[in-house]
Design a protein around this motif. Sequence first.
Motif, PDB file in Angstrom:
ATOM      1  N   SER A   1      -1.116   4.188   0.762  1.00  0.00           N
ATOM      2  CA  SER A   1      -0.395   4.425   2.010  1.00  0.00           C
ATOM      3  C   SER A   1      -0.756   3.312   2.991  1.00  0.00           C
ATOM      4  O   SER A   1      -1.749   3.395   3.701  1.00  0.00           O
ATOM      5  N   TRP A   2       0.057   2.268   3.037  1.00  0.00           N
ATOM      6  CA  TRP A   2      -0.311   1.036   3.718  1.00  0.00           C
ATOM      7  C   TRP A   2      -0.142   1.093   5.226  1.00  0.00           C
ATOM      8  O   TRP A   2      -1.038   0.666   5.955  1.00  0.00           O
ATOM      9  N   GLY A   3       0.988   1.573   5.733  1.00  0.00           N
ATOM     10  CA  GLY A   3       1.217   1.503   7.166  1.00  0.00           C
ATOM     11  C   GLY A   3       0.997   0.092   7.677  1.00  0.00           C
ATOM     12  O   GLY A   3       1.524  -0.866   7.110  1.00  0.00           O
ATOM     13  N   VAL A   4       0.182  -0.054   8.715  1.00  0.00           N
ATOM     14  CA  VAL A   4      -0.112  -1.375   9.272  1.00  0.00           C
ATOM     15  C   VAL A   4      -1.399  -1.963   8.695  1.00  0.00           C
ATOM     16  O   VAL A   4      -1.851  -3.021   9.132  1.00  0.00           O
ATOM     17  N   THR A   5      -1.976  -1.310   7.694  1.00  0.00           N
ATOM     18  CA  THR A   5      -3.312  -1.706   7.235  1.00  0.00           C
ATOM     19  C   THR A   5      -3.356  -3.097   6.616  1.00  0.00           C
ATOM     20  O   THR A   5      -4.368  -3.796   6.748  1.00  0.00           O
ATOM     21  N   ALA A   6      -2.287  -3.517   5.949  1.00  0.00           N
ATOM     22  CA  ALA A   6      -2.315  -4.835   5.302  1.00  0.00           C
ATOM     23  C   ALA A   6      -2.478  -5.940   6.331  1.00  0.00           C
ATOM     24  O   ALA A   6      -3.279  -6.866   6.150  1.00  0.00           O
ATOM     25  N   GLY A   7      -1.721  -5.859   7.408  1.00  0.00           N
ATOM     26  CA  GLY A   7      -1.839  -6.877   8.446  1.00  0.00           C
ATOM     27  C   GLY A   7      -3.198  -6.884   9.101  1.00  0.00           C
ATOM     28  O   GLY A   7      -3.763  -7.953   9.400  1.00  0.00           O
ATOM     29  N   VAL A   8      -3.765  -5.704   9.333  1.00  0.00           N
ATOM     30  CA  VAL A   8      -5.107  -5.621   9.920  1.00  0.00           C
ATOM     31  C   VAL A   8      -6.136  -6.228   8.970  1.00  0.00           C
ATOM     32  O   VAL A   8      -7.028  -6.979   9.386  1.00  0.00           O
ATOM     33  N   ALA A   9      -6.015  -5.924   7.684  1.00  0.00           N
ATOM     34  CA  ALA A   9      -6.949  -6.467   6.702  1.00  0.00           C
ATOM     35  C   ALA A   9      -6.917  -7.993   6.696  1.00  0.00           C
ATOM     36  O   ALA A   9      -7.964  -8.650   6.626  1.00  0.00           O
TER      37      ALA A   9
END
Length: 216
Positions: A133-141
């Motif tokens: 469940s990615w949401g905005v997590t990829a950009g934050v990572a």
Amino acid sequence: MTSAPDAPGGAVDPVAEPVVRAQGTGLVAALTFDDGPNGADTERLLDLLRDTSIRAVFAVIGENVLARGGADLLRRTVAEGHVLCNHSMSFADMGGWPAERVADDLRATLRTIRDALGDPAAPVPYWRAPNGSWGVTAGVAVELGMQPLGVVNTIQDWEVQDVETLSASLRAAIRPGELVLAHDGGGDRSGTVTAVERVVRERLADGWTFTLPLPR
């Protein structure tokens, strides 16, 4: 343990699109394991990988690192040459979280990992979102220096621990040039580990090579 500074994760030029390919050509695949460290299940996996000279990616949960025996398993994982992936502090679904909350969790997990290792800059070059469940997590990572790692070729071992079922699923999930995902934590994974032991040795006998994810 002492609090570690927020050093970048260690990925080189990460991008938000998750990595889904393995290094090499031909009969190659990259093994990735989620939700550990987890007692005897992680120990058995590490024994297998040591005995077969395979390196893998371990996506670790901060709470499990803090649990009894977790730090020792994490140190063994790194000492034996495996690559770490930040998999958040808990098993919470982060898909709907705002970026600030995601960043706080990812930083906390990095600090937990590095405190356990006694190295404030230990490389943790990957991020994988719990439950995919990615949401905005990829950009934050990416902003924190971690490359998102794809959730692909799963064996649905969160639903069943029957060894025959999982062995068949793993045979189908190991595809040339791709990642494969199994779990060493999140509950009893003894069936998963037995299936991995069986199928990995089969594939090695058939001429396969297990590598790491393809760098960007």
